[in-house]
Design a protein around this motif. Structure first.
Motif, PDB file in Angstrom:
ATOM      1  N   GLU A   1       0.823  -1.206   0.000  1.00 16.37           N
ATOM      2  CA  GLU A   1       0.000   0.000   0.000  1.00 16.37           C
ATOM      3  C   GLU A   1       0.859   1.258   0.000  1.00 16.37           C
ATOM      4  O   GLU A   1       0.488   2.277  -0.590  1.00 16.37           O
TER       5      GLU A   1
ATOM      6  N   ALA B   1      -6.073   1.872  -3.953  1.00 12.91           N
ATOM      7  CA  ALA B   1      -6.843   1.513  -2.755  1.00 12.91           C
ATOM      8  C   ALA B   1      -7.858   0.415  -3.051  1.00 12.91           C
ATOM      9  O   ALA B   1      -8.076  -0.491  -2.240  1.00 12.91           O
ATOM     10  N   ARG B   2      -8.474   0.477  -4.232  1.00  9.66           N
ATOM     11  CA  ARG B   2      -9.476  -0.533  -4.579  1.00  9.66           C
ATOM     12  C   ARG B   2      -8.837  -1.914  -4.705  1.00  9.66           C
ATOM     13  O   ARG B   2      -9.391  -2.904  -4.227  1.00  9.66           O
TER      14      ARG B   2
ATOM     15  N   ASP C   1      -8.047  -3.355  -1.351  1.00 13.19           N
ATOM     16  CA  ASP C   1      -9.266  -3.885  -0.723  1.00 13.19           C
ATOM     17  C   ASP C   1      -9.644  -5.241  -1.311  1.00 13.19           C
ATOM     18  O   ASP C   1     -10.076  -6.143  -0.572  1.00 13.19           O
TER      19      ASP C   1
END
Length: 211
Positions: free
Chosen positions: A125, A179-180, A183
């Motif tokens: 990340e 970010a997607r 996730d």
């Protein structure tokens, strides 16, 4: 499962007959009564899907014969799809049932691989273009996919394969990690942990958790 399936299919047939009568007489109350029995049987199953439950609710409250018939058709199709999915799950563990030691090794190794991913993803990340980290996250999914495929665990293999494809695109520079994507990877870890745990539950004859 065979007794439950027979019971529900008998009730579905009863609902269908009631709909035929309703189309002739214009009275949907007998169809609603038969549908109520069907709903009781289906809702007694703890694995009832939210979509099927919603279709039952819509059908039970529908005063319109055509709409009711459409909902009953959707309920029938959803139920048969669910039964087919359960049969596939039962088939998944046939090889492991014959070799408990192999089953234990697979589950232990899969959980170890999955538990190693979260810390790597947190690093990824912060450095989404790091090829080394991408390879390190890719590797456990690739291993789980291969092991699951060899043991006939098609659903676990498919989930791992989808994430592997995403990571492969990221490794080749064709798809950025944002970010997607983070996730998606973390959600896949949670799903796979539940699926692996469910293999153990099915081998012990216990109820499974939703994955």
């Amino acid at each position: 499962m065979a007794d439950f399936r027979t019971q529900v299919e008998t009730l579905l047939e009863r609902v269908s007959c009631a709909l035929v009568v309703a189309s002739r007489d214009g009275d949907v109350s007998p169809a609603h009564a038969a549908l109520g029995e069907l709903a009781g049987a289906l809702r007694a199953d703890p694995t009832l899907s939210p979509a099927l439950d919603a279709a039952l609710t819509r059908a039970l409250s529908s005063p319109d014969l055509d709409a009711l018939a459409q909902e009953v058709a959707a309920i029938s199709e959803a139920f048969r799809s669910a039964i087919a999915g359960r049969a596939a799950e039962d088939d998944d563990i046939s090889m492991l049932e014959m070799d408990p030691e192999l089953a234990g090794m697979f589950m232990t190794e899969a959980v170890d691989h999955l538990n190693s991913i979260e810390a790597l993803v947190l690093q990824l990340e912060q450095a989404p273009g790091d090829r080394r980290l991408l390879n390190d996250v890719f590797r456990p999914f690739h291993t789980i996919k291969g092991n699951a495929g060899a043991l006939g665990l098609a659903r676990i293999q498919e989930v791992a394969h989808r994430v592997e494809n995403l990571l492969d695109l990221a490794r080749s520079g064709k798809h950025p990690v944002g970010a997607r994507e983070i996730d998606v990877i973390l959600s896949a870890v949670d799903v796979l942990l539940t699926m692996v745990a469910n293999v153990g539950r099915r081998l012990r004859g216990e109820e499974t958790e939703s994955d």
